[in-house]
Design a protein around this motif. Structure first.
Motif, PDB file in Angstrom:
ATOM      1  N   GLY A 239       0.806  -1.213   0.000  1.00 38.14           N
ATOM      2  CA  GLY A 239       0.000   0.000   0.000  1.00 38.14           C
ATOM      3  C   GLY A 239       0.834   1.254   0.000  1.00 38.14           C
ATOM      4  O   GLY A 239       0.465   2.260  -0.621  1.00 38.14           O
ATOM      5  N   ASP A 240       1.965   1.230   0.693  1.00 40.13           N
ATOM      6  CA  ASP A 240       2.864   2.372   0.714  1.00 40.13           C
ATOM      7  C   ASP A 240       3.375   2.682  -0.693  1.00 40.13           C
ATOM      8  O   ASP A 240       3.402   3.834  -1.134  1.00 40.13           O
ATOM      9  N   ILE A 241       3.740   1.647  -1.412  1.00 45.32           N
ATOM     10  CA  ILE A 241       4.283   1.812  -2.763  1.00 45.32           C
ATOM     11  C   ILE A 241       3.191   2.256  -3.737  1.00 45.32           C
ATOM     12  O   ILE A 241       3.349   3.245  -4.473  1.00 45.32           O
ATOM     13  N   PHE A 242       2.074   1.547  -3.748  1.00 45.53           N
ATOM     14  CA  PHE A 242       1.042   1.835  -4.744  1.00 45.53           C
ATOM     15  C   PHE A 242       0.336   3.162  -4.505  1.00 45.53           C
ATOM     16  O   PHE A 242      -0.138   3.791  -5.450  1.00 45.53           O
ATOM     17  N   SER A 243       0.265   3.606  -3.255  1.00 40.72           N
ATOM     18  CA  SER A 243      -0.353   4.909  -3.015  1.00 40.72           C
ATOM     19  C   SER A 243       0.514   6.039  -3.563  1.00 40.72           C
ATOM     20  O   SER A 243      -0.015   7.044  -4.065  1.00 40.72           O
ATOM     21  N   ASP A 244       1.827   5.901  -3.495  1.00 38.90           N
ATOM     22  CA  ASP A 244       2.705   6.899  -4.112  1.00 38.90           C
ATOM     23  C   ASP A 244       2.539   6.891  -5.632  1.00 38.90           C
ATOM     24  O   ASP A 244       2.495   7.952  -6.278  1.00 38.90           O
ATOM     25  N   LEU A 245       2.453   5.708  -6.218  1.00 37.21           N
ATOM     26  CA  LEU A 245       2.244   5.613  -7.661  1.00 37.21           C
ATOM     27  C   LEU A 245       0.916   6.250  -8.047  1.00 37.21           C
ATOM     28  O   LEU A 245       0.842   7.018  -9.018  1.00 37.21           O
ATOM     29  N   ALA A 246      -0.134   5.962  -7.286  1.00 37.98           N
ATOM     30  CA  ALA A 246      -1.449   6.524  -7.591  1.00 37.98           C
ATOM     31  C   ALA A 246      -1.439   8.046  -7.500  1.00 37.98           C
ATOM     32  O   ALA A 246      -2.003   8.740  -8.363  1.00 37.98           O
ATOM     33  N   SER A 247      -0.793   8.587  -6.469  1.00 39.27           N
ATOM     34  CA  SER A 247      -0.707  10.045  -6.333  1.00 39.27           C
ATOM     35  C   SER A 247       0.014  10.666  -7.516  1.00 39.27           C
ATOM     36  O   SER A 247      -0.400  11.702  -8.058  1.00 39.27           O
ATOM     37  N   GLU A 248       1.097  10.041  -7.943  1.00 38.57           N
ATOM     38  CA  GLU A 248       1.858  10.576  -9.069  1.00 38.57           C
ATOM     39  C   GLU A 248       1.041  10.527 -10.357  1.00 38.57           C
ATOM     40  O   GLU A 248       1.065  11.470 -11.158  1.00 38.57           O
ATOM     41  N   LEU A 249       0.302   9.452 -10.562  1.00 40.46           N
ATOM     42  CA  LEU A 249      -0.553   9.356 -11.747  1.00 40.46           C
ATOM     43  C   LEU A 249      -1.611  10.459 -11.757  1.00 40.46           C
ATOM     44  O   LEU A 249      -1.963  10.990 -12.810  1.00 40.46           O
ATOM     45  N   ALA A 250      -2.107  10.813 -10.577  1.00 41.04           N
ATOM     46  CA  ALA A 250      -3.153  11.827 -10.475  1.00 41.04           C
ATOM     47  C   ALA A 250      -2.619  13.250 -10.580  1.00 41.04           C
ATOM     48  O   ALA A 250      -3.406  14.189 -10.714  1.00 41.04           O
ATOM     49  N   GLY A 251      -1.297  13.418 -10.493  1.00 42.75           N
ATOM     50  CA  GLY A 251      -0.745  14.755 -10.614  1.00 42.75           C
ATOM     51  C   GLY A 251       0.482  15.018  -9.775  1.00 42.75           C
ATOM     52  O   GLY A 251       1.205  15.972 -10.012  1.00 42.75           O
ATOM     53  N   GLY A 252       0.738  14.186  -8.774  1.00 46.57           N
ATOM     54  CA  GLY A 252       1.934  14.366  -7.961  1.00 46.57           C
ATOM     55  C   GLY A 252       1.680  14.095  -6.503  1.00 46.57           C
ATOM     56  O   GLY A 252       0.532  14.087  -6.024  1.00 46.57           O
ATOM     57  N   LEU A 253       2.768  13.886  -5.747  1.00 46.82           N
ATOM     58  CA  LEU A 253       2.649  13.584  -4.324  1.00 46.82           C
ATOM     59  C   LEU A 253       2.087  14.749  -3.518  1.00 46.82           C
ATOM     60  O   LEU A 253       1.598  14.565  -2.413  1.00 46.82           O
ATOM     61  N   GLY A 254       2.148  15.941  -4.091  1.00 49.44           N
ATOM     62  CA  GLY A 254       1.551  17.096  -3.419  1.00 49.44           C
ATOM     63  C   GLY A 254       0.049  16.991  -3.283  1.00 49.44           C
ATOM     64  O   GLY A 254      -0.574  17.775  -2.565  1.00 49.44           O
ATOM     65  N   LEU A 255      -0.548  16.014  -3.988  1.00 55.89           N
ATOM     66  CA  LEU A 255      -1.988  15.772  -3.905  1.00 55.89           C
ATOM     67  C   LEU A 255      -2.311  14.592  -2.989  1.00 55.89           C
ATOM     68  O   LEU A 255      -3.477  14.210  -2.861  1.00 55.89           O
ATOM     69  N   GLY A 256      -1.285  13.998  -2.380  1.00 52.42           N
ATOM     70  CA  GLY A 256      -1.439  12.747  -1.645  1.00 52.42           C
ATOM     71  C   GLY A 256      -1.962  12.918  -0.237  1.00 52.42           C
ATOM     72  O   GLY A 256      -1.197  12.856   0.735  1.00 52.42           O
ATOM     73  N   GLY A 257      -3.257  13.085  -0.098  1.00 55.48           N
ATOM     74  CA  GLY A 257      -3.860  13.175   1.219  1.00 55.48           C
ATOM     75  C   GLY A 257      -3.941  11.819   1.889  1.00 55.48           C
ATOM     76  O   GLY A 257      -3.815  10.775   1.240  1.00 55.48           O
ATOM     77  N   SER A 258      -4.175  11.814   3.204  1.00 52.08           N
ATOM     78  CA  SER A 258      -4.169  10.546   3.936  1.00 52.08           C
ATOM     79  C   SER A 258      -4.657  10.764   5.353  1.00 52.08           C
ATOM     80  O   SER A 258      -4.418  11.815   5.952  1.00 52.08           O
ATOM     81  N   VAL A 259      -5.356   9.758   5.892  1.00 51.82           N
ATOM     82  CA  VAL A 259      -5.582   9.702   7.333  1.00 51.82           C
ATOM     83  C   VAL A 259      -5.097   8.362   7.849  1.00 51.82           C
ATOM     84  O   VAL A 259      -5.121   7.350   7.139  1.00 51.82           O
TER      85      VAL A 259
END
Length: 349
Positions: A239-259
Protein backbone atom coordinates in the motif's frame (compact mmCIF):
# COMPACT_ATOMS: atom_id res chain seq x y z
CA UNK A 1 -13.83 19.40 19.60
CA UNK A 2 -10.11 19.67 20.20
CA UNK A 3 -7.58 19.13 17.41
CA UNK A 4 -3.89 18.67 18.21
CA UNK A 5 -1.48 20.31 15.75
CA UNK A 6 2.14 19.23 15.24
CA UNK A 7 4.18 20.84 12.46
CA UNK A 8 6.92 18.23 12.18
CA UNK A 9 10.00 18.65 9.99
CA UNK A 10 10.88 20.07 6.58
CA UNK A 11 7.86 21.65 4.89
CA UNK A 12 5.67 20.72 7.86
CA UNK A 13 5.76 24.23 9.40
CA UNK A 14 4.36 25.51 6.08
CA UNK A 15 1.72 22.93 5.09
CA UNK A 16 0.37 22.12 8.59
CA UNK A 17 -0.65 25.75 9.30
CA UNK A 18 -2.22 25.77 5.82
CA UNK A 19 -4.39 22.81 6.75
CA UNK A 20 -5.24 24.35 10.10
CA UNK A 21 -6.24 27.60 8.37
CA UNK A 22 -8.73 25.73 6.19
CA UNK A 23 -10.14 23.84 9.19
CA UNK A 24 -10.61 27.16 11.00
CA UNK A 25 -12.53 28.46 8.00
CA UNK A 26 -14.94 25.49 7.82
CA UNK A 27 -15.31 25.45 11.60
CA UNK A 28 -16.52 29.05 11.50
CA UNK A 29 -18.71 28.54 8.42
CA UNK A 30 -20.40 25.39 9.76
CA UNK A 31 -20.21 26.20 13.49
CA UNK A 32 -18.19 23.07 14.27
CA UNK A 33 -16.63 24.51 17.40
CA UNK A 34 -13.11 23.25 16.63
CA UNK A 35 -10.34 24.33 18.96
CA UNK A 36 -6.63 23.80 18.39
CA UNK A 37 -3.67 23.04 20.62
CA UNK A 38 -0.07 22.74 19.45
CA UNK A 39 2.89 20.58 20.40
CA UNK A 40 6.14 19.39 18.84
CA UNK A 41 7.43 16.27 17.12
CA UNK A 42 10.56 15.63 15.05
CA UNK A 43 13.57 17.88 15.48
CA UNK A 44 11.50 20.38 17.47
CA UNK A 45 10.35 17.52 19.69
CA UNK A 46 13.94 16.48 20.27
CA UNK A 47 14.79 20.04 21.27
CA UNK A 48 11.78 20.35 23.59
CA UNK A 49 11.50 16.85 25.05
CA UNK A 50 14.70 15.02 24.14
CA UNK A 51 12.63 12.67 21.90
CA UNK A 52 11.17 12.93 18.38
CA UNK A 53 7.74 11.67 19.50
CA UNK A 54 7.59 11.49 23.30
CA UNK A 55 4.91 9.86 25.40
CA UNK A 56 3.64 13.29 26.45
CA UNK A 57 2.71 14.12 22.86
CA UNK A 58 1.18 10.70 22.22
CA UNK A 59 -1.07 11.09 25.25
CA UNK A 60 -2.15 14.59 24.22
CA UNK A 61 -3.16 13.21 20.82
CA UNK A 62 -5.01 10.34 22.48
CA UNK A 63 -6.95 12.80 24.65
CA UNK A 64 -7.88 15.01 21.67
CA UNK A 65 -10.64 14.40 19.11
CA UNK A 66 -8.25 14.50 16.15
CA UNK A 67 -4.80 15.64 15.12
CA UNK A 68 -2.84 17.19 12.28
CA UNK A 69 0.50 15.39 12.12
CA UNK A 70 3.28 16.93 10.06
CA UNK A 71 5.97 15.00 8.13
CA UNK A 72 9.21 13.86 9.71
CA UNK A 73 12.79 13.80 8.43
CA UNK A 74 14.20 11.15 10.73
CA UNK A 75 17.31 10.56 8.59
CA UNK A 76 18.49 14.02 9.68
CA UNK A 77 18.05 13.31 13.40
CA UNK A 78 21.14 12.94 15.62
CA UNK A 79 22.37 9.33 15.68
CA UNK A 80 21.03 8.63 19.16
CA UNK A 81 17.53 9.49 17.90
CA UNK A 82 17.72 7.08 14.97
CA UNK A 83 17.79 4.02 17.24
CA UNK A 84 14.03 4.05 17.89
CA UNK A 85 11.00 4.09 15.60
CA UNK A 86 10.26 7.27 13.66
CA UNK A 87 7.35 9.50 14.76
CA UNK A 88 4.92 7.89 12.30
CA UNK A 89 5.74 4.40 13.54
CA UNK A 90 5.41 5.47 17.17
CA UNK A 91 2.06 7.20 16.81
CA UNK A 92 0.53 4.50 14.63
CA UNK A 93 1.54 1.73 16.99
CA UNK A 94 0.71 3.63 20.19
CA UNK A 95 -2.81 4.51 19.02
CA UNK A 96 -3.45 1.32 17.01
CA UNK A 97 -3.97 3.33 13.82
CA UNK A 98 -4.52 0.26 11.70
CA UNK A 99 -6.14 1.93 8.68
CA UNK A 100 -4.18 4.23 6.39
CA UNK A 101 -6.62 5.55 3.79
CA UNK A 102 -4.96 7.28 0.82
CA UNK A 103 -7.18 8.72 -1.95
CA UNK A 104 -5.97 9.66 -5.42
CA UNK A 105 -8.12 11.29 -8.08
CA UNK A 106 -7.75 13.41 -11.16
CA UNK A 107 -9.14 16.96 -10.98
CA UNK A 108 -10.18 19.52 -13.63
CA UNK A 109 -7.27 21.58 -14.98
CA UNK A 110 -4.73 19.74 -12.81
CA UNK A 111 -1.99 18.12 -14.95
CA UNK A 112 -2.12 14.33 -14.58
CA UNK A 113 -0.60 11.27 -16.23
CA UNK A 114 -3.93 9.48 -16.73
CA UNK A 115 -7.24 10.83 -18.06
CA UNK A 116 -9.46 9.71 -15.19
CA UNK A 117 -8.98 8.15 -11.77
CA UNK A 118 -10.78 8.22 -8.42
CA UNK A 119 -9.57 5.51 -6.07
CA UNK A 120 -8.56 4.96 -2.46
CA UNK A 121 -5.67 2.79 -1.32
CA UNK A 122 -6.71 1.12 1.95
CA UNK A 123 -3.34 0.29 3.48
CA UNK A 124 -2.92 -1.99 6.49
CA UNK A 125 -0.80 0.04 8.87
CA UNK A 126 0.43 -2.17 11.70
CA UNK A 127 2.46 -5.09 10.39
CA UNK A 128 3.83 -6.45 7.10
CA UNK A 129 7.51 -5.86 6.40
CA UNK A 130 7.75 -2.70 8.52
CA UNK A 131 10.39 -3.63 11.05
CA UNK A 132 9.61 -0.74 13.40
CA UNK A 133 6.12 -1.97 14.27
CA UNK A 134 5.79 -5.71 13.69
CA UNK A 135 7.49 -7.10 16.82
CA UNK A 136 6.48 -6.91 20.48
CA UNK A 137 10.15 -6.76 21.53
CA UNK A 138 13.21 -6.36 19.36
CA UNK A 139 13.35 -5.40 15.72
CA UNK A 140 11.93 -7.11 12.69
CA UNK A 141 15.28 -6.95 10.88
CA UNK A 142 18.45 -8.74 11.88
CA UNK A 143 21.76 -10.05 10.50
CA UNK A 144 22.84 -13.66 10.94
CA UNK A 145 26.32 -12.67 9.78
CA UNK A 146 27.93 -9.60 8.17
CA UNK A 147 26.87 -10.79 4.71
CA UNK A 148 23.27 -11.87 5.41
CA UNK A 149 20.46 -9.50 6.34
CA UNK A 150 16.98 -10.87 7.08
CA UNK A 151 13.54 -9.38 7.66
CA UNK A 152 10.40 -10.79 9.27
CA UNK A 153 7.01 -10.12 7.70
CA UNK A 154 3.91 -10.36 9.88
CA UNK A 155 0.47 -11.04 8.38
CA UNK A 156 -2.24 -11.79 10.95
CA UNK A 157 -5.87 -12.66 10.45
CA UNK A 158 -6.90 -9.99 12.97
CA UNK A 159 -5.07 -7.10 11.29
CA UNK A 160 -6.08 -8.24 7.80
CA UNK A 161 -9.70 -8.42 8.92
CA UNK A 162 -9.52 -4.92 10.43
CA UNK A 163 -8.32 -3.20 7.25
CA UNK A 164 -10.64 -5.26 5.03
CA UNK A 165 -13.65 -4.17 7.07
CA UNK A 166 -12.54 -0.54 7.05
CA UNK A 167 -12.10 -0.75 3.27
CA UNK A 168 -15.52 -2.31 2.76
CA UNK A 169 -17.17 0.37 4.90
CA UNK A 170 -15.38 3.00 2.82
CA UNK A 171 -16.48 1.32 -0.42
CA UNK A 172 -20.11 1.32 0.74
CA UNK A 173 -19.93 5.14 0.74
CA UNK A 174 -18.44 5.20 -2.76
CA UNK A 175 -18.92 2.97 -5.83
CA UNK A 176 -19.21 -0.32 -3.92
CA UNK A 177 -16.19 -2.08 -5.36
CA UNK A 178 -13.05 -3.42 -3.70
CA UNK A 179 -9.85 -4.79 -5.23
CA UNK A 180 -7.75 -7.14 -3.09
CA UNK A 181 -4.02 -6.98 -3.91
CA UNK A 182 -1.89 -10.01 -3.09
CA UNK A 183 0.83 -12.38 -4.27
CA UNK A 184 -0.79 -15.54 -2.93
CA UNK A 185 0.40 -17.53 -5.95
CA UNK A 186 3.94 -17.26 -4.51
CA UNK A 187 3.59 -16.09 -0.89
CA UNK A 188 1.17 -18.90 -0.21
CA UNK A 189 1.07 -18.63 3.57
CA UNK A 190 1.30 -14.89 4.28
CA UNK A 191 -0.53 -13.50 1.26
CA UNK A 192 -2.69 -16.61 1.32
CA UNK A 193 -3.90 -15.72 4.82
CA UNK A 194 -4.30 -12.08 3.78
CA UNK A 195 -6.47 -13.07 0.80
CA UNK A 196 -8.55 -15.46 2.88
CA UNK A 197 -9.25 -12.84 5.57
CA UNK A 198 -10.16 -10.13 3.05
CA UNK A 199 -12.53 -12.42 1.16
CA UNK A 200 -14.19 -13.50 4.41
CA UNK A 201 -14.95 -9.89 5.30
CA UNK A 202 -16.14 -9.07 1.77
CA UNK A 203 -18.68 -11.90 2.05
CA UNK A 204 -20.47 -9.80 4.70
CA UNK A 205 -21.07 -7.08 2.08
CA UNK A 206 -23.07 -8.68 -0.76
CA UNK A 207 -23.60 -5.28 -2.41
CA UNK A 208 -19.86 -4.90 -3.02
CA UNK A 209 -18.17 -6.11 -6.20
CA UNK A 210 -14.96 -7.96 -5.34
CA UNK A 211 -11.92 -8.17 -7.60
CA UNK A 212 -8.54 -9.81 -6.96
CA UNK A 213 -5.37 -8.64 -8.71
CA UNK A 214 -1.91 -10.13 -8.33
CA UNK A 215 0.60 -7.64 -6.93
CA UNK A 216 2.89 -7.17 -9.95
CA UNK A 217 -0.03 -7.20 -12.39
CA UNK A 218 -1.64 -4.36 -10.45
CA UNK A 219 1.41 -2.19 -11.17
CA UNK A 220 0.42 -2.43 -14.84
CA UNK A 221 -3.35 -2.27 -14.38
CA UNK A 222 -3.31 0.91 -12.29
CA UNK A 223 -1.54 2.64 -15.18
CA UNK A 224 -3.60 1.02 -17.95
CA UNK A 225 -7.09 1.18 -16.41
CA UNK A 226 -7.02 3.40 -13.30
CA UNK A 227 -10.65 4.44 -13.66
CA UNK A 228 -11.76 0.85 -13.00
CA UNK A 229 -10.63 0.87 -9.37
CA UNK A 230 -12.54 2.15 -6.36
CA UNK A 231 -11.15 0.95 -2.99
CA UNK A 232 -7.93 -1.05 -3.25
CA UNK A 233 -6.95 -3.13 -0.20
CA UNK A 234 -3.20 -3.59 0.33
CA UNK A 235 -0.92 -4.91 3.04
CA UNK A 236 1.48 -2.39 4.53
CA UNK A 237 4.42 -2.17 2.13
CA UNK A 238 2.33 -2.83 -0.98
CA UNK A 239 0.00 0.00 0.00
CA UNK A 240 2.86 2.37 0.71
CA UNK A 241 4.28 1.81 -2.76
CA UNK A 242 1.04 1.84 -4.74
CA UNK A 243 -0.35 4.91 -3.01
CA UNK A 244 2.70 6.90 -4.11
CA UNK A 245 2.24 5.61 -7.66
CA UNK A 246 -1.45 6.52 -7.59
CA UNK A 247 -0.71 10.05 -6.33
CA UNK A 248 1.86 10.58 -9.07
CA UNK A 249 -0.55 9.36 -11.75
CA UNK A 250 -3.15 11.83 -10.48
CA UNK A 251 -0.74 14.75 -10.61
CA UNK A 252 1.93 14.37 -7.96
CA UNK A 253 2.65 13.58 -4.32
CA UNK A 254 1.55 17.10 -3.42
CA UNK A 255 -1.99 15.77 -3.90
CA UNK A 256 -1.44 12.75 -1.64
CA UNK A 257 -3.86 13.18 1.22
CA UNK A 258 -4.17 10.55 3.94
CA UNK A 259 -5.58 9.70 7.33
CA UNK A 260 -4.32 7.15 9.83
CA UNK A 261 -7.24 5.89 11.87
CA UNK A 262 -8.51 3.35 14.36
CA UNK A 263 -11.98 2.94 15.81
CA UNK A 264 -11.22 5.66 18.37
CA UNK A 265 -8.50 7.95 16.96
CA UNK A 266 -7.73 9.70 13.69
CA UNK A 267 -4.84 11.84 12.52
CA UNK A 268 -4.54 13.81 9.30
CA UNK A 269 -1.10 13.10 7.84
CA UNK A 270 0.04 13.56 4.24
CA UNK A 271 1.22 10.53 2.29
CA UNK A 272 4.34 12.44 1.19
CA UNK A 273 7.48 13.23 3.15
CA UNK A 274 9.14 16.33 4.55
CA UNK A 275 10.75 17.58 1.29
CA UNK A 276 13.75 19.19 3.03
CA UNK A 277 15.08 20.47 -0.32
CA UNK A 278 12.26 23.04 -0.55
CA UNK A 279 11.65 23.64 3.16
CA UNK A 280 11.42 27.23 4.33
CA UNK A 281 10.75 28.66 0.87
CA UNK A 282 6.93 28.87 1.07
CA UNK A 283 6.61 26.98 -2.23
CA UNK A 284 5.32 23.63 -0.93
CA UNK A 285 1.92 22.43 -2.12
CA UNK A 286 -0.47 22.19 0.88
CA UNK A 287 -3.16 20.32 -1.09
CA UNK A 288 -2.34 16.93 0.45
CA UNK A 289 -2.65 18.35 3.94
CA UNK A 290 -5.94 20.07 3.12
CA UNK A 291 -7.32 16.79 1.72
CA UNK A 292 -6.13 14.99 4.86
CA UNK A 293 -7.95 17.51 7.05
CA UNK A 294 -11.15 17.05 5.04
CA UNK A 295 -10.87 13.28 5.48
CA UNK A 296 -10.48 13.73 9.24
CA UNK A 297 -13.71 15.75 9.28
CA UNK A 298 -15.50 12.89 7.52
CA UNK A 299 -14.15 10.44 10.11
CA UNK A 300 -15.31 12.71 12.96
CA UNK A 301 -18.75 12.98 11.35
CA UNK A 302 -19.12 9.20 11.32
CA UNK A 303 -17.74 8.63 14.82
CA UNK A 304 -19.83 11.31 16.53
CA UNK A 305 -22.86 11.16 14.21
CA UNK A 306 -22.52 14.84 13.37
CA UNK A 307 -23.71 15.47 9.78
CA UNK A 308 -22.46 19.06 9.89
CA UNK A 309 -18.89 17.72 9.94
CA UNK A 310 -19.59 15.78 6.75
CA UNK A 311 -21.09 18.89 5.17
CA UNK A 312 -17.98 20.81 6.17
CA UNK A 313 -15.73 18.15 4.62
CA UNK A 314 -17.69 18.32 1.35
CA UNK A 315 -17.43 22.12 1.37
CA UNK A 316 -13.68 21.98 2.01
CA UNK A 317 -13.18 19.49 -0.84
CA UNK A 318 -15.32 21.66 -3.11
CA UNK A 319 -13.39 24.81 -2.28
CA UNK A 320 -10.11 22.99 -2.85
CA UNK A 321 -11.26 21.61 -6.22
CA UNK A 322 -12.46 25.02 -7.36
CA UNK A 323 -9.17 26.63 -6.41
CA UNK A 324 -7.11 23.92 -8.12
CA UNK A 325 -9.09 24.51 -11.31
CA UNK A 326 -8.18 28.20 -11.33
CA UNK A 327 -4.84 28.60 -9.54
CA UNK A 328 -2.20 26.20 -8.28
CA UNK A 329 1.24 25.94 -6.73
CA UNK A 330 4.39 25.61 -8.83
CA UNK A 331 4.57 21.82 -8.76
CA UNK A 332 1.24 21.76 -10.62
CA UNK A 333 2.18 24.41 -13.18
CA UNK A 334 0.89 27.42 -11.26
CA UNK A 335 2.58 30.38 -9.60
CA UNK A 336 0.99 30.47 -6.14
CA UNK A 337 2.97 30.00 -2.96
CA UNK A 338 1.85 27.84 -0.06
CA UNK A 339 0.33 30.61 2.04
CA UNK A 340 -1.50 32.21 -0.88
CA UNK A 341 -3.00 28.92 -2.00
CA UNK A 342 -4.26 28.02 1.47
CA UNK A 343 -5.64 31.52 1.90
CA UNK A 344 -7.50 31.25 -1.41
CA UNK A 345 -9.08 27.94 -0.39
CA UNK A 346 -10.08 29.35 3.00
CA UNK A 347 -11.58 32.42 1.33
CA UNK A 348 -13.71 30.25 -0.96
CA UNK A 349 -15.10 28.48 2.10
Amino acid sequence: MKIMVMDGDGIGPEIVPAGKRCLEAVSEAFQLGLTFEEDQIGLAGIEKYGHACPDEVVERIRAADGAIFGPHDNVSYPPEHQTYANPSGIIRRSLNLYANMRPSKTRPNVPAHVPEMDLVIARENMEGFYADRNMYAGGGEFMANPDLAQSVRNISRARSTDIARAACEFAMQRRKKITIIHKANVMKLTDGLWREACLAVAADYPEIEVEEVILDAFAAHIVRRPADFDVVICSNMYGDIFSDLASELAGGLGLGGSVNASDTDCIAQCAHGSAPDIAGQNIANPTAMIISCAMMLTWLAAKHEKPEFNEAAIALEGALGAQLAEGRTRDLGGDMDCDAFAGAVAERI
